[in-house]
Design a protein around this motif. Structure first.
Motif, PDB file in Angstrom:
ATOM      1  N   LYS A 266       0.933  -1.194   0.045  1.00  0.00           N
ATOM      2  CA  LYS A 266       0.126  -0.053  -0.007  1.00  0.00           C
ATOM      3  C   LYS A 266       0.616   1.421   0.011  1.00  0.00           C
ATOM      4  CE  LYS A 266      -3.807  -2.160   2.307  1.00  0.00           C
ATOM      5  NZ  LYS A 266      -4.705  -2.040   3.808  1.00  0.00           N
ATOM      6  N   ARG A 267       2.039   1.098   0.014  1.00  0.00           N
ATOM      7  CA  ARG A 267       3.102   2.202   0.094  1.00  0.00           C
ATOM      8  C   ARG A 267       2.792   3.214  -1.083  1.00  0.00           C
ATOM      9  NH1 ARG A 267       8.551  -0.504   2.020  1.00  0.00           N
ATOM     10  NH2 ARG A 267       7.913  -1.310   4.378  1.00  0.00           N
ATOM     11  N   ARG A 268       2.710   2.933  -2.293  1.00  0.00           N
ATOM     12  CA  ARG A 268       2.375   3.654  -3.434  1.00  0.00           C
ATOM     13  C   ARG A 268       1.032   4.422  -3.310  1.00  0.00           C
ATOM     14  NH1 ARG A 268       4.942   3.381  -8.122  1.00  0.00           N
ATOM     15  NH2 ARG A 268       2.940   3.675  -9.186  1.00  0.00           N
ATOM     16  N   ALA A 269       0.046   4.046  -3.038  1.00  0.00           N
ATOM     17  CA  ALA A 269      -1.165   4.553  -2.584  1.00  0.00           C
ATOM     18  C   ALA A 269      -1.129   5.650  -1.378  1.00  0.00           C
ATOM     19  CB  ALA A 269      -2.204   3.598  -2.373  1.00  0.00           C
ATOM     20  N   LEU A 270      -0.240   5.234  -0.272  1.00  0.00           N
ATOM     21  CA  LEU A 270      -0.002   6.076   0.736  1.00  0.00           C
ATOM     22  C   LEU A 270       0.604   7.457   0.156  1.00  0.00           C
ATOM     23  CD1 LEU A 270       1.104   3.398   3.679  1.00  0.00           C
ATOM     24  CD2 LEU A 270      -0.871   5.055   3.553  1.00  0.00           C
ATOM     25  N   ALA A 271       1.788   7.048  -0.671  1.00  0.00           N
ATOM     26  CA  ALA A 271       2.589   8.234  -1.029  1.00  0.00           C
ATOM     27  C   ALA A 271       1.690   9.305  -1.885  1.00  0.00           C
ATOM     28  CB  ALA A 271       3.771   7.929  -1.800  1.00  0.00           C
ATOM     29  N   GLY A 272       0.714   8.626  -2.577  1.00  0.00           N
ATOM     30  CA  GLY A 272       0.044   9.299  -3.081  1.00  0.00           C
ATOM     31  C   GLY A 272      -1.264  10.268  -2.489  1.00  0.00           C
ATOM     32  N   ASN A 273      -1.666   9.668  -1.416  1.00  0.00           N
ATOM     33  CA  ASN A 273      -2.521  10.018  -0.528  1.00  0.00           C
ATOM     34  C   ASN A 273      -1.735  11.389   0.034  1.00  0.00           C
ATOM     35  OD1 ASN A 273      -4.532   8.435  -1.379  1.00  0.00           O
ATOM     36  ND2 ASN A 273      -4.462   7.192   0.433  1.00  0.00           N
ATOM     37  N   ALA A 274      -0.434  11.012   0.516  1.00  0.00           N
ATOM     38  CA  ALA A 274       0.403  12.038   1.241  1.00  0.00           C
ATOM     39  C   ALA A 274       0.529  13.535   0.390  1.00  0.00           C
ATOM     40  CB  ALA A 274       1.686  11.848   1.539  1.00  0.00           C
ATOM     41  N   VAL A 275       0.597  13.333  -0.768  1.00  0.00           N
ATOM     42  CA  VAL A 275       0.494  14.831  -1.513  1.00  0.00           C
ATOM     43  C   VAL A 275      -0.787  15.478  -1.707  1.00  0.00           C
ATOM     44  CG1 VAL A 275       1.269  15.674  -3.963  1.00  0.00           C
ATOM     45  CG2 VAL A 275       2.358  13.697  -2.967  1.00  0.00           C
ATOM     46  N   VAL A 276      -1.912  14.559  -1.937  1.00  0.00           N
ATOM     47  CA  VAL A 276      -3.346  15.069  -2.011  1.00  0.00           C
ATOM     48  C   VAL A 276      -3.512  15.718  -0.638  1.00  0.00           C
ATOM     49  CG1 VAL A 276      -5.691  14.854  -2.541  1.00  0.00           C
ATOM     50  CG2 VAL A 276      -3.863  13.488  -3.892  1.00  0.00           C
ATOM     51  N   LEU A 277      -3.497  14.795   0.489  1.00  0.00           N
ATOM     52  CA  LEU A 277      -3.809  15.300   1.782  1.00  0.00           C
ATOM     53  C   LEU A 277      -3.254  16.594   2.279  1.00  0.00           C
ATOM     54  CD1 LEU A 277      -4.537  12.059   3.646  1.00  0.00           C
ATOM     55  CD2 LEU A 277      -6.106  13.649   2.649  1.00  0.00           C
ATOM     56  N   ALA A 278      -1.625  16.569   1.836  1.00  0.00           N
ATOM     57  CA  ALA A 278      -0.918  17.840   2.461  1.00  0.00           C
ATOM     58  C   ALA A 278      -1.612  18.962   1.769  1.00  0.00           C
ATOM     59  CB  ALA A 278       0.343  17.317   1.887  1.00  0.00           C
ATOM     60  N   ILE A 279      -1.934  19.087   0.520  1.00  0.00           N
ATOM     61  CA  ILE A 279      -2.360  20.097  -0.346  1.00  0.00           C
ATOM     62  C   ILE A 279      -3.495  20.506   0.371  1.00  0.00           C
ATOM     63  CG2 ILE A 279      -3.148  21.086  -2.578  1.00  0.00           C
ATOM     64  CD1 ILE A 279      -1.087  19.364  -3.777  1.00  0.00           C
ATOM     65  N   VAL A 280      -4.474  19.484   0.471  1.00  0.00           N
ATOM     66  CA  VAL A 280      -5.906  19.828   1.201  1.00  0.00           C
ATOM     67  C   VAL A 280      -5.952  20.280   2.483  1.00  0.00           C
ATOM     68  CG1 VAL A 280      -8.235  18.931   1.846  1.00  0.00           C
ATOM     69  CG2 VAL A 280      -7.201  18.085  -0.417  1.00  0.00           C
ATOM     70  N   PHE A 281      -5.121  19.762   3.407  1.00  0.00           N
ATOM     71  CA  PHE A 281      -4.970  20.268   4.833  1.00  0.00           C
ATOM     72  C   PHE A 281      -4.319  21.517   4.892  1.00  0.00           C
ATOM     73  CE2 PHE A 281      -4.841  15.579   6.537  1.00  0.00           C
ATOM     74  CZ  PHE A 281      -6.248  15.522   6.275  1.00  0.00           C
ATOM     75  N   GLY A 282      -3.245  21.650   3.889  1.00  0.00           N
ATOM     76  CA  GLY A 282      -2.638  22.918   4.214  1.00  0.00           C
ATOM     77  C   GLY A 282      -3.417  24.181   3.745  1.00  0.00           C
ATOM     78  N   ILE A 283      -4.252  23.996   2.682  1.00  0.00           N
ATOM     79  CA  ILE A 283      -5.138  25.003   2.413  1.00  0.00           C
ATOM     80  C   ILE A 283      -6.360  25.560   3.250  1.00  0.00           C
ATOM     81  CG2 ILE A 283      -6.957  25.743   0.712  1.00  0.00           C
ATOM     82  CD1 ILE A 283      -5.458  24.139  -1.481  1.00  0.00           C
TER      83      ILE A 283
END
Length: 464
Positions: A266-283
């Motif tokens: 699941k590491r690939r999906a986790l890394a992809g999620n990390a990018v999306v969540l970082a942007i959403v949470f950051g905004i």
């Protein structure tokens, strides 16, 4: 005056006796009901679909009632033996609880009918490696190589050998003419590239100490060049960015560390999620700070508007850095994680020291240097995950939801910790002013040494 006397209406005696009997019967059944509650809840799942059973089981598991969760799954599996998603979830729960053999049996049940289920094979492989079943883990890795040509672990295909590299695995599988794996020719599963707990802890602890020493040196350099007030301005803006980004992670990094270590598939999906969540949470975090300052202007601490916007813009990047650092540490890549910690500190001291000697240091330059250091560290982690680890896969909504639910439960403790030794800087800067914060921040830099050893030990023990 007319006085009407009213006498209370008495209930018939048989009704009262019946009521007492009913109450007594219910009290008599209460212990039995409480004892049998998990079974009753499990039986109730038979009326729901496979996905609903899984959701109820996950909810019980996340609340810490593992036995209840397994009971729900067992009932669902009993009613629908072909519900392979429930078998897999059962294996995941048992694996987390360190019931190795039972977890392997659940995974084998799935693989007997769906031999190409890569996520299940990765989960099985992870358990085999963790439990020291070397030959079995090698065999399972061969099967994964045969199924998935886009396997995230292979580093190269050289001379007819498919090389797998991981900090816990270094393996060469000879390929035949059909591209199928032959028996293992080279194998080292006993910690290739993986240091011992003591050496990893010592290395991480040394990194923490060195980073703190450099941070203290940078604080003294900035204070010397800008005075207490200038140092306070820098400390305030960096604290706002750091504290806000830490709160905005919602503890997802904890879930990333756990899942990446226990389920490599699941590491690939986790890394992809990390990018999306970082942007959403950051905004969302930036919007929250803007709203706070609009409602309470003193929360801005008298900082420059442009510099404050610059600091706030770094929040998504800081969140992503935290996510990827936990992702890297889950595969025992402590050297890279530690380097990402050291880079900003080294850059701060080197550049700010040079600027101070030249007499060109300013609050703006110090903020730009700090953000640049964080940016370089984040880029390092991105490149490493993309080229040396599993890479970035398509985001998984269900996995993201599970990560947020898990992380939010551990996030309360982190909020209290941050409030203990980070929020105070924001409060001091808003109430007392930049000069007092400048003096206070230097003292805090010394006091934080108490956290280094437990932080290092927690980091290196996390993947296991």
């Amino acid at each position: 005056m007319l006085i009407h006397t009213c006498s209370p209406v008495r209930a018939p005696q048989p009704f009262i006796r019946l009521t007492y009997h009913i109450i007594g019967f219910l009290l008599l059944l209460l212990p039995v009901t409480l004892t049998d509650a998990p079974r009753a809840m499990a039986n109730d799942q038979g009326l729901h679909s496979e996905s609903q059973v899984a959701q109820r089981a996950k909810a019980a598991w996340e609340q810490g009632t593992t036995d209840l969760a397994l009971g729900i799954l067992d009932q669902g599996i009993h009613e629908n033996p072909q519900a392979f998603a429930l078998h897999q979830l059962r294996g995941d729960m048992l694996a987390t609880s360190r019931h190795t053999e039972a977890a392997l049996q659940s995974y084998e049940t799935v693989l007997a009918s769906i031999p190409t289920a890569l996520d299940v094979r990765w989960a099985k492989w992870s358990i085999l490696v963790r439990s020291g079943q070397i030959e079995e883990s090698v065999t399972e890795l061969q099967r994964i190589a045969a199924i998935d040509s886009q396997n995230p672990l292979p580093a190269a295909d050289v001379g007819g050998r498919l090389w797998f590299t991981s900090t816990s695995v270094q393996l060469a599988i000879t390929l035949n003419d059909n591209g199928e794996p032959s028996p293992v020719t080279t194998c080292d599963l006993d910690g290739a590239g993986r240091s011992s707990l003591l050496s990893s802890a010592a290395f991480t602890y040394a990194t923490e100490v060195l980073s703190a020493a450099l941070s203290l040196g940078n604080a003294l350099i900035v204070a010397r060049g800008l005075g207490a007030t200038g140092r306070g301005d820098v400390a305030f803006l960096t604290t706002v960015a750091f504290l806000t980004s830490s709160l905005a992670t919602v503890g997802v990094q904890e879930a990333i560390g756990n899942i990446a270590a226990s389920a490599p598939g699941k590491r690939r999906a986790l890394a992809g999620n990390a990018v999306v969540l970082a942007i959403v949470f950051g905004i969302l975090a930036i919007a929250a700070v803007i709203a706070l300052i609009a409602a309470v202007p003193s929360a801005a601490g008298g900082s420059d508007d442009i510099l404050r916007w610059l600091a706030l813009s770094s929040i998504p990047m800081l969140i992503l850095q935290v996510f990827l650092r936990f992702h890297v540490q889950a595969d025992y890549r402590f050297a890279v994680a530690n380097l990402a910690v050291l880079i900003p500190a080294i850059l701060n001291v080197a550049v700010n020291g040079t600027m101070e000697v030249l007499g060109e240091i300013s609050v703006a330059s110090a903020i730009v240097v700090w953000i640049s250091g964080q940016f370089i560290a984040t880029i390092l982690l991105i490149i490493y995950v993309a080229r040396r680890m599993s890479g970035f896969g398509r985001p998984d909504r269900a996995l993201a939801r599970d990560s947020i639910v898990f992380g939010s439960k551990s996030h309360v403790g982190r909020i209290m910790l941050l409030g203990n030794y980070r929020l105070d800087a924001w409060i001091v800067g808003s109430i007392a002013g930049a000069r007092e914060l400048g003096l206070y921040s230097v003292a805090v830099a010394w006091a934080e040494a108490c956290f280094f050893l437990p932080t290092a030990l927690a980091a290196v023990q996390r993947p296991d």
